[in-house]
Design an enzyme around this catalytic site. Structure first.
Site: not given
Ligand code: TNX
Length: 530
Positions: A346
């Site tokens: 992300e």
């Molecule tokens: C996505 S999964 C994220 C996390 C969040 C999560 C909450 C991922 C690699 N990144 O930063 O905590 O969703 O479900």
């Protein structure tokens, strides 16, 4: 008259006898289900005279014996001495391999658990413990007969990496609670604990050369609580505690996104596009002199919300790579396991080219310190070093990119194994952006058939992450983790041809009884008759 009254009594007695006789090893509620169980026709009873006899030599052999004895002593009230001399429970180490497979042979006279590896022996012990009635989980003496059916078990895991993750960044999790989690993982033969040590809201591991990371970055958490961090000594304590249970710690420093806690501690790492208040600036674009002590020209504010994808390191500054180098050096020095997780998810405010450049440079740093990188699936958009791992969580095309580069995939599909997902819309905590994940859903999937083009040969294993935006204490952990962790452990351990929901749903209530005895507030999924 009397004669007729006797008949029902006799039938009753016979039925009871028959019932005891029919307790078969294959009816035991073992999770994960072993690959092979053969029934005998009698039973073995653990008596006050029972002891544990160790055979072979290995660094952990005595510890494994003591571990078993400690689990048996409280509820039975028996001494259960551990020695190399005598005992009806034999733990035999036949080699020095790191093998995880094991065998158990139960006759009326003795029990023999054997493996060519210490991990395998440990798993044999965990299986053996699951053969006893749930009352074995009590801390006080229970006056029952400790009988188990005779027969044999032959078992080994399907996937070599079976893991769970704790996000200790969003809400800090104490050393004590991490150890508790490790204990629970061991019961289900999980062998990797991934610690998500850093995120926007908190930096949770002491870095001696960059002390403000914990001084400032570790000082809060989601919701504004006081946060916390592990000193390097405490981290080592966790590593050792896990190692005693054959669990490898996988440390993660999430970057270049999810880095606000570092950017709030050292503004020099800040490209200026990542302030939570939305302000943009262009400081730090020029190369800095990275002599310590550092100036702190543009530290961002600490962040206690739960938005994602808005922070990034300055990927064009040499300072950033000097920083990453120190962090990786200090953490790998106290991490015996082979992996270092570089995050990579992300990074929505990092330019695509900058992201790729960053991931490739960080992989090189990790490799320089002798470790294999794992990254969230987005890292596969960069050129992965041979042997590095992509952790699939969202995008199948990223998993495919990793495979096409010849790299393995760690399976963490959010719709199946994200332990922070709510069970349904009434769950008291959790998120649901990926799905509502009921117990049957967490069970009913197969890693080698889940993502287009990703077969068993491409898969390192399975990992179930617990993100903690909504998790603040042990009761919250218990509620989201149990019973799903048992389902996912079976998906990772037991071959797909042997798994079925019906069988699992009959075995899990026995685990529920043990959780109750231990005070674990698990979710009583309506898919199960508890
Ligand atoms: C996505 S999964 C994220 C996390 C969040 C999560 C909450 C991922 C690699 N990144 O930063 O905590 O969703 O479900």
């Amino acid at each position: 008259m009397k004669k007729y009254l006797l008949v029902p009594a006799l039938v009753g007695l016979l039925a009871m006898g028959a019932c005891e006789k029919s307790a078969k090893l294959s009816d035991s509620s073992i999770i994960p289900l072993p690959q092979e169980i053969t029934n005998g026709s009698g039973s073995f009873e653990l008596t006050p005279e029972a002891g544990i006899r160790l055979v072979g030599s290995g660094n952990y052999l005595s510890k494994i014996g003591e571990h078993l004895a400690e689990k048996l002593r409280p509820a039975t009230g028996f001494d259960i001495p551990v020695s190399f001399d005598s005992g009806v429970i034999i733990l035999e180490l036949t080699g020095e391999a790191s093998a995880e497979g094991y065998e158990i042979l139960i006759s009326e006279e003795e029990v023999k658990i054997s493996s060519s590896g210490e991990a395998g022996l440990f798993y044999g012990v965990e299986t053996f413990l699951q053969l006893f009635p749930p009352l074995i989980a009590n801390r006080s003496v229970q006056a029952i007969e400790w009988e188990i059916p005779t027969g044999s078990v032959k078992d080994s895991p399907t996937f070599e990496y079976r893991g769970s993750m704790l996000d200790v960044a969003r809400h800090f999790i104490s050393v004590e609670d991490v150890k508790y989690y490790i204990d629970q993982m061991a019961v289900y033969k999980l062998n990797h604990l991934h610690l998500h040590l850093t995120d926007d809201q908190g930096w949770r591991i002491e870095i001696k050369s960059w002390p403000k990371l914990t001084e400032i970055g570790g000082s809060t958490q989601v919701g504004g609580g006081k946060g916390g961090f592990y000193t390097q000594e405490q981290y080592k304590e966790i590593v050792a505690y896990a190692a005693d249970r054959f669990i490898t710690i996988v440390p993660e420093v999430d970057m270049p996104g999810h880095t606000n806690s570092a950017l709030a501690s050292y503004g020099e790492l800040n490209p200026g596009v990542n302030l939570p208040n939305g302000k943009l600036d262009s400081v730090n674009k020029a190369p800095l002199d990275f002599e310590m002590p550092l100036k702190n020209p543009q530290a961002s504010e600490l962040y206690t919300g739960i938005e994602v994808g808005w922070s990034t390191f300055a990927t064009d500054l040499e300072l950033t790579y000097a920083f990453v180098d120190s962090v990786v050096r200090e953490i790998t020095a106290i991490t015996p396991g082979p992996y270092f997780h570089i995050g990579g998810d992300e990074s929505h405010v990092t330019e695509k080219d900058d992201y790729v450049y960053f991931v490739e440079r960080v992989q090189d740093i990790v490799s320089k310190y002798g470790k294999t990188s794992i990254g969230w699936d987005e890292v596969a958009t960069a050129k992965l070093l041979p042997g590095n791992i992509a952790q699939f969580w969202a995008l199948e095309e990223n998993a495919k990119l990793a495979k096409d580069q010849g790299n393995k995939v760690l399976m963490s599909p959010a719709k199946k194994v994200y332990l922070d997902m709510q069970y349904d819309s009434t769950s008291r905590i959790g998120l649901h952006w990926a799905a509502y994940v009921e117990l049957d859903s967490a069970y009913l999937w197969e890693p080698s058939e889940y993502a287009e083009g990703i077969t068993a040969a491409d898969i390192l294993g399975v990992e179930a992450p617990l993100w903690t935006e909504t998790v603040t204490n042990r009761a919250d952990i218990d509620y989201l983790v149990f019973p799903r962790i048992a389902a996912i452990a079976e998906v990772a351990w037991t071959h797909k041809d042997r798994r079925n929901w019906e069988g699992f749903s009959k075995r899990i209530p026995v685990h529920g009884k043990k959780w109750e005895i231990q005070g674990i507030g698990f979710y009583k999924s309506p898919t199960i008759t508890w």
